[in-house]
Design a protein around this motif. Structure first.
Motif, PDB file in Angstrom:
ATOM      1  N   ASP A 307      -2.433   2.556  -1.449  1.00 49.55           N
ATOM      2  CA  ASP A 307      -2.776   2.087  -0.101  1.00 49.55           C
ATOM      3  C   ASP A 307      -3.239   0.638  -0.109  1.00 49.55           C
ATOM      4  O   ASP A 307      -2.889  -0.144   0.780  1.00 49.55           O
ATOM      5  CB  ASP A 307      -3.855   2.994   0.494  1.00 49.55           C
ATOM      6  CG  ASP A 307      -3.317   4.387   0.814  1.00 49.55           C
ATOM      7  OD1 ASP A 307      -2.091   4.506   0.986  1.00 49.55           O
ATOM      8  OD2 ASP A 307      -4.120   5.330   0.889  1.00 49.55           O
ATOM      9  N   TRP A 308      -4.037   0.256  -1.118  1.00 47.58           N
ATOM     10  CA  TRP A 308      -4.544  -1.118  -1.136  1.00 47.58           C
ATOM     11  C   TRP A 308      -3.408  -2.122  -1.343  1.00 47.58           C
ATOM     12  O   TRP A 308      -3.472  -3.253  -0.850  1.00 47.58           O
ATOM     13  CB  TRP A 308      -5.604  -1.286  -2.222  1.00 47.58           C
ATOM     14  CG  TRP A 308      -5.081  -1.183  -3.633  1.00 47.58           C
ATOM     15  CD1 TRP A 308      -4.990  -0.071  -4.394  1.00 47.58           C
ATOM     16  CD2 TRP A 308      -4.576  -2.265  -4.427  1.00 47.58           C
ATOM     17  NE1 TRP A 308      -4.455  -0.360  -5.619  1.00 47.58           N
ATOM     18  CE2 TRP A 308      -4.192  -1.714  -5.677  1.00 47.58           C
ATOM     19  CE3 TRP A 308      -4.406  -3.635  -4.216  1.00 47.58           C
ATOM     20  CZ2 TRP A 308      -3.660  -2.481  -6.700  1.00 47.58           C
ATOM     21  CZ3 TRP A 308      -3.886  -4.396  -5.244  1.00 47.58           C
ATOM     22  CH2 TRP A 308      -3.510  -3.828  -6.477  1.00 47.58           C
ATOM     23  N   GLN A 309      -2.352  -1.693  -2.072  1.00 49.58           N
ATOM     24  CA  GLN A 309      -1.208  -2.581  -2.264  1.00 49.58           C
ATOM     25  C   GLN A 309      -0.408  -2.739  -0.971  1.00 49.58           C
ATOM     26  O   GLN A 309       0.101  -3.824  -0.676  1.00 49.58           O
ATOM     27  CB  GLN A 309      -0.311  -2.031  -3.376  1.00 49.58           C
ATOM     28  CG  GLN A 309      -0.957  -2.075  -4.758  1.00 49.58           C
ATOM     29  CD  GLN A 309      -0.098  -1.405  -5.802  1.00 49.58           C
ATOM     30  OE1 GLN A 309       0.414  -0.315  -5.568  1.00 49.58           O
ATOM     31  NE2 GLN A 309       0.060  -2.038  -6.954  1.00 49.58           N
ATOM     32  N   ARG A 310      -0.310  -1.683  -0.198  1.00 48.58           N
ATOM     33  CA  ARG A 310       0.453  -1.748   1.042  1.00 48.58           C
ATOM     34  C   ARG A 310      -0.264  -2.557   2.114  1.00 48.58           C
ATOM     35  O   ARG A 310       0.363  -2.977   3.099  1.00 48.58           O
ATOM     36  CB  ARG A 310       0.721  -0.336   1.549  1.00 48.58           C
ATOM     37  CG  ARG A 310       1.645   0.470   0.640  1.00 48.58           C
ATOM     38  CD  ARG A 310       1.608   1.941   0.960  1.00 48.58           C
ATOM     39  NE  ARG A 310       1.852   2.163   2.386  1.00 48.58           N
ATOM     40  CZ  ARG A 310       1.464   3.249   3.042  1.00 48.58           C
ATOM     41  NH1 ARG A 310       0.784   4.205   2.408  1.00 48.58           N
ATOM     42  NH2 ARG A 310       1.732   3.392   4.323  1.00 48.58           N
ATOM     43  N   GLY A 335      10.362  -7.984  -6.729  1.00 51.47           N
ATOM     44  CA  GLY A 335       9.022  -7.944  -6.169  1.00 51.47           C
ATOM     45  C   GLY A 335       8.276  -6.697  -6.606  1.00 51.47           C
ATOM     46  O   GLY A 335       8.588  -6.064  -7.617  1.00 51.47           O
ATOM     47  N   ALA A 336       7.256  -6.330  -5.824  1.00 52.72           N
ATOM     48  CA  ALA A 336       6.466  -5.130  -6.080  1.00 52.72           C
ATOM     49  C   ALA A 336       6.913  -4.047  -5.110  1.00 52.72           C
ATOM     50  O   ALA A 336       6.596  -4.107  -3.922  1.00 52.72           O
ATOM     51  CB  ALA A 336       4.979  -5.426  -5.916  1.00 52.72           C
ATOM     52  N   PRO A 337       7.671  -3.034  -5.555  1.00 55.99           N
ATOM     53  CA  PRO A 337       8.184  -2.015  -4.633  1.00 55.99           C
ATOM     54  C   PRO A 337       7.069  -1.171  -4.040  1.00 55.99           C
ATOM     55  O   PRO A 337       6.096  -0.819  -4.720  1.00 55.99           O
ATOM     56  CB  PRO A 337       9.113  -1.176  -5.512  1.00 55.99           C
ATOM     57  CG  PRO A 337       8.622  -1.395  -6.902  1.00 55.99           C
ATOM     58  CD  PRO A 337       8.085  -2.789  -6.941  1.00 55.99           C
ATOM     59  N   GLU A 338       7.219  -0.847  -2.758  1.00 56.04           N
ATOM     60  CA  GLU A 338       6.253   0.016  -2.079  1.00 56.04           C
ATOM     61  C   GLU A 338       6.881   1.354  -1.696  1.00 56.04           C
ATOM     62  O   GLU A 338       6.227   2.386  -1.766  1.00 56.04           O
ATOM     63  CB  GLU A 338       5.706  -0.698  -0.838  1.00 56.04           C
ATOM     64  CG  GLU A 338       4.928  -1.962  -1.179  1.00 56.04           C
ATOM     65  CD  GLU A 338       4.355  -2.646   0.051  1.00 56.04           C
ATOM     66  OE1 GLU A 338       4.661  -2.213   1.182  1.00 56.04           O
ATOM     67  OE2 GLU A 338       3.600  -3.637  -0.118  1.00 56.04           O
ATOM     68  N   PHE A 339       8.167   1.328  -1.281  1.00 51.86           N
ATOM     69  CA  PHE A 339       8.890   2.555  -0.980  1.00 51.86           C
ATOM     70  C   PHE A 339      10.286   2.449  -1.591  1.00 51.86           C
ATOM     71  O   PHE A 339      10.899   1.377  -1.600  1.00 51.86           O
ATOM     72  CB  PHE A 339       9.015   2.792   0.531  1.00 51.86           C
ATOM     73  CG  PHE A 339       7.705   3.098   1.217  1.00 51.86           C
ATOM     74  CD1 PHE A 339       7.258   4.407   1.289  1.00 51.86           C
ATOM     75  CD2 PHE A 339       6.938   2.089   1.774  1.00 51.86           C
ATOM     76  CE1 PHE A 339       6.059   4.704   1.916  1.00 51.86           C
ATOM     77  CE2 PHE A 339       5.745   2.369   2.400  1.00 51.86           C
ATOM     78  CZ  PHE A 339       5.293   3.682   2.479  1.00 51.86           C
ATOM     79  N   VAL A 340      10.781   3.592  -2.079  1.00 50.19           N
ATOM     80  CA  VAL A 340      12.129   3.666  -2.632  1.00 50.19           C
ATOM     81  C   VAL A 340      12.819   4.871  -2.016  1.00 50.19           C
ATOM     82  O   VAL A 340      12.267   5.981  -2.027  1.00 50.19           O
ATOM     83  CB  VAL A 340      12.121   3.784  -4.169  1.00 50.19           C
ATOM     84  CG1 VAL A 340      13.554   3.879  -4.697  1.00 50.19           C
ATOM     85  CG2 VAL A 340      11.404   2.613  -4.799  1.00 50.19           C
ATOM     86  N   LEU A 373       6.874  -9.277  -1.615  1.00 50.59           N
ATOM     87  CA  LEU A 373       7.214 -10.483  -2.351  1.00 50.59           C
ATOM     88  C   LEU A 373       6.060 -11.466  -2.444  1.00 50.59           C
ATOM     89  O   LEU A 373       6.212 -12.546  -3.008  1.00 50.59           O
ATOM     90  CB  LEU A 373       8.419 -11.181  -1.711  1.00 50.59           C
ATOM     91  CG  LEU A 373       9.731 -10.399  -1.719  1.00 50.59           C
ATOM     92  CD1 LEU A 373      10.844 -11.223  -1.106  1.00 50.59           C
ATOM     93  CD2 LEU A 373      10.110  -9.965  -3.120  1.00 50.59           C
ATOM     94  N   GLY A 374       4.918 -11.111  -1.878  1.00 44.36           N
ATOM     95  CA  GLY A 374       3.759 -11.975  -1.989  1.00 44.36           C
ATOM     96  C   GLY A 374       3.725 -13.053  -0.925  1.00 44.36           C
ATOM     97  O   GLY A 374       4.685 -13.255  -0.176  1.00 44.36           O
TER      98      GLY A 374
END
Length: 715
Positions: A307-310, A335-340, A373-374
């Motif tokens: 959650d904190w990443q999203r 990047g940093a994937p959140e959903f796949v 992607l930041g």
């Protein structure tokens, strides 16, 4: 009185029929060769056989192989076939394809009877069926259309061929021949029209009845090949081989972007992360396959971020990835994937943050990823804030090193106060070493005992995995956890399809180091390659062909009930919108569509112009080669009686340019007598030679006929 069909027409029909049969084999050959499943020696040998047969049909009778040569080749292949299956290919499908190619080549070179031609057509159909299983390229459609055209032409011509071999048929008058044209020409035109009609009809049926057998057929064999460097272990030197391979392995299509005005604004230097490898024995990097754990999915959608990443603020992108021609089960993400979203497939994730299919599909891999992607497309990937003691120990383990490596690491980082500064100094030092794909270690027998030491102190040049391995080893010696990451970098934007095209040559290796308060951070010690991508004419043409292949895969190979309903709903919605709109809106709609069509035509103008020019040049070359061959045989006195008709048609064309046109009811001798002097003598001399060759079989008279024709054409 009934007469036998003219020898000229009979010879033309026979030649056309044999070229149609050869076209069947060539279509199947090109279809399966274009799939990339057949090795190059087989493709080259089969191509030589087809060219050989074409030369024989064109009149090079001296190239016909003796029976002893055919028998010897067959016996030799009977001995070779088990060796091919047991020791070379080691798969029954590849060995069977070799058998099919050999049989097709032998029967094509030796076909003489109707049964032989039927057998050749059946083998060609088997080749086309195999290509339907293995090929995912849009060129298969062109081969299929060519096969259909040749099949219609062969079937139509076979009837004329049968009639021409009968003892008696009713002769057509010269006037009827002039009015209706040569039978071969009519058959060619009719075959083309019938082929277009069949394709149009089947295209409509295809949209109504989507194909369902593709999935079943692809269980027979995978169309993907093994691409080293993306398994659970990588030996130093493998990535360099990949970077010399230009085959397309991945397409990425942005679906939605946040923080960019349009998808084309995305940077092309994104890193597509595959596997992270933490074990190193001095020559080989590997990871524990048991570190992958299944991830829960909700209808194919997997949440992979906390959650904190999203809740992070920054740029995000939703993109669809299509992986082809790779016999690997790893997912490549940017990047940093959140959903796949993996659809019906099952997904696993390792402790290093890598993803892979638990049961990889046998065909192309598809998935969608929503990634962070930041605030800027930078190198930071904070997977976690701390490591366990076991993980830290694994990411610091080093094999027995050359003592010069730790000494070099300490000398480079002397004066650095933080781990980040030390990592940047090592990265900066390595970037000064030359990038090269030509290494002594790539030669058999030259493998060094310590590749990292040889790279740093002996070769002082190398490619990405040597740079990344050297940095990871030196960081570990300095007490900084590090690991090797394999994947892809860069790519090229395809303006025709809107996708980013990634090739095997874009394979890349870099380093992730664990830094306090930052987590796993990306470092890339490899300097940029010297060659810069340029939009050459060949590049534009290859992108246009790639877009055609993408359309073929999306709307033919994967056309199912879902896409059928999507297409129908779009058509219905567009029709409803047009009905509700006024005249002005309809005019605007037509103007927009015409403008879009104009943009597409302007972008595709270069490939279309190249294709049309190639066809015209091929036709001109064929005409010139055919005319030269006929003239050459005439000068040697070897003109066949049917070829005399070609000379007579050229003479009529030359006289027509002078204003003399032969009436349909005139015989050749009557026409020659009607020409005034001085051209009349030349025409009578030509006609006498024509009679001698055409009806007397006197090949030596062809020299006089050719000389008279040149004299008439020159005046």
């Amino acid at each position: 009185m009934p007469k036998q069909i003219g020898a000229a027409s009979s010879a033309s029909i026979e030649r056309f029929f044999q070229f149609a049969i050869l076209g069947l084999v060539a279509s199947g050959y090109l279809a399966i060769a274009g799939s990339g499943y057949v090795d190059w020696p087989t493709v080259i040998l089969a191509g030589i056989g087809l060219i050989w047969r074409a030369a024989i049909i064109s009149g090079a009778r001296r190239l016909q192989l003796p029976e002893i040569a055919i028998t010897s080749a067959t016996i030799a292949y009977m001995v070779f076939a088990p060796i091919d299956y047991l020791f070379l290919e080691q798969t029954w499908i590849a060995a069977t394809i070799h058998v099919v190619f050999f049989v097709a080549g032998i029967k094509t070179l030796t076909a003489r009877t109707a049964r032989d031609y039927l057998f050749v057509a059946a083998v060609a159909f088997i080749e086309l069926l195999a290509a339907a299983i293995f090929s995912s390229s849009g060129t298969f459609f062109l081969c299929l259309a060519a096969y259909l055209l040749c099949a219609v032409a062969a079937r139509s011509t076979s009837e004329l061929r049968r009639l021409s071999q009968d003892r008696f048929v009713i002769a057509r008058t010269e006037q009827a021949k002039n009015d209706r044209g040569h039978p071969v020409s009519r058959v060619a035109v009719a075959s083309a029209v019938m082929t277009l009609g069949i394709l149009a009809l089947t295209a409509g049926l295809f949209l109504i009845l989507p194909r369902t057998a593709n999935a079943a057929l692809h269980f027979l064999a995978s169309s993907r090949y093994h691409l080293t460097g993306f398994t659970s272990d990588v030996t130093l030197g493998e990535t360099g081989k990949l970077q010399q391979d230009s085959r397309v392995v991945m397409h990425v299509r942005p679906l939605a972007v946040e923080g960019y005005s349009r998808a084309s604004d995305l940077p092309l230097n994104l890193k597509w992360r595959g596997l992270a490898l933490e074990r190193f024995d001095g020559r080989r990097w590997s990871t524990d396959p048991g570190s992958f754990r299944p991830m829960p999915a909700n209808g194919g959608l997997v949440r992979v971020a906390e959650d904190w990443q999203r809740r992070r603020r920054g740029k995000r992108i939703l993109y669809r990835v299509e992986i082809q021609n790779i016999d690997a089960d790893a997912l490549f993400v940017a990047g940093a994937p959140e959903f796949v979203n993996v659809g019906q497939a099952l997904l696993s994730r390792s402790t290093t943050g890598a993803f892979r299919f638990r049961f990889a599909p046998v065909d192309t891999l598809h998935y969608e990823v929503y990634s962070f992607l930041g605030p800027d497309v930078g190198p930071v990937e904070p997977h976690r804030a701390r490591l366990t003691s076991a993980e830290r120990q694994a990411d610091l383990a080093v094999p027995r090193l050359d003592p010069r490596i730790p000494e070099l690491a300490r000398r480079i980082t002397s004066g650095a106060a933080t781990d980040l500064e030390r990592a940047r100094l090592v990265e900066k030092y390595l970037r000064k070493i030359d990038y090269s794909l030509d290494l002594p270690a790539d030669l058999p027998g030259n493998e060094p005992r310590d590749p990292v030491a040889s790279f740093l102190f002996d070769w002082k040049k190398g490619y990405c995995e040597y740079f990344a391995s050297s940095m990871a080893v030196m960081l570990r010696d300095l007490g900084i956890p590090a690991r090797l990451v394999t994947g892809f970098q860069s790519g090229i934007q395809n303006p025709y399809s809107g996708s980013v095209v990634i090739r095997a040559s874009d394979a890349h290796t870099w380093v992730e180091a664990f830094l306090p308060d930052a987590g796993w951070t990306v470092f890339d010690p490899t300097p940029p390659a010297a060659s810069a991508a340029q939009q050459t004419l060949w590049t534009k043409l290859s992108l246009f062909l790639d877009a055609a292949d993408t359309f073929w895969r999306d709307w033919v190979l994967r056309y199912d009930l879902g896409q059928q309903l999507t297409l129908a709903s779009r058509v219905e919605a567009e029709a409803r919108r047009i009905r509700r709109s006024g005249i002005s809106n309809r005019t605007e709609w037509m103007a927009q569509n015409l403008a879009a069509l104009g943009r597409w035509l302007s972008s595709a103008a270069v490939p279309i112009a190249i294709y049309v020019t190639a066809l015209l040049l091929g036709w001109v070359a064929w005409r010139g080669t055919r005319g030269y061959a006929v003239k050459s045989r005439a000068m040697r006195g070897r003109t066949a009686p049917p070829e005399a008709t070609l000379f007579y048609e050229r003479m009529l064309h030359a006289m027509k340019q002078r204003g003399y046109q032969k009436p349909g009811f005139f015989t050749p001798q009557e026409f020659a007598s009607s020409i005034p002097q001085p051209a009349g003598d030349d025409v009578e001399r030509f006609t006498a030679s024509y009679y001698a060759v055409r009806f007397g079989g006197d090949g030596a008279a062809a020299r006089d006929m050719s000389a008279a024709l040149e004299k008439l054409s020159a005046k």
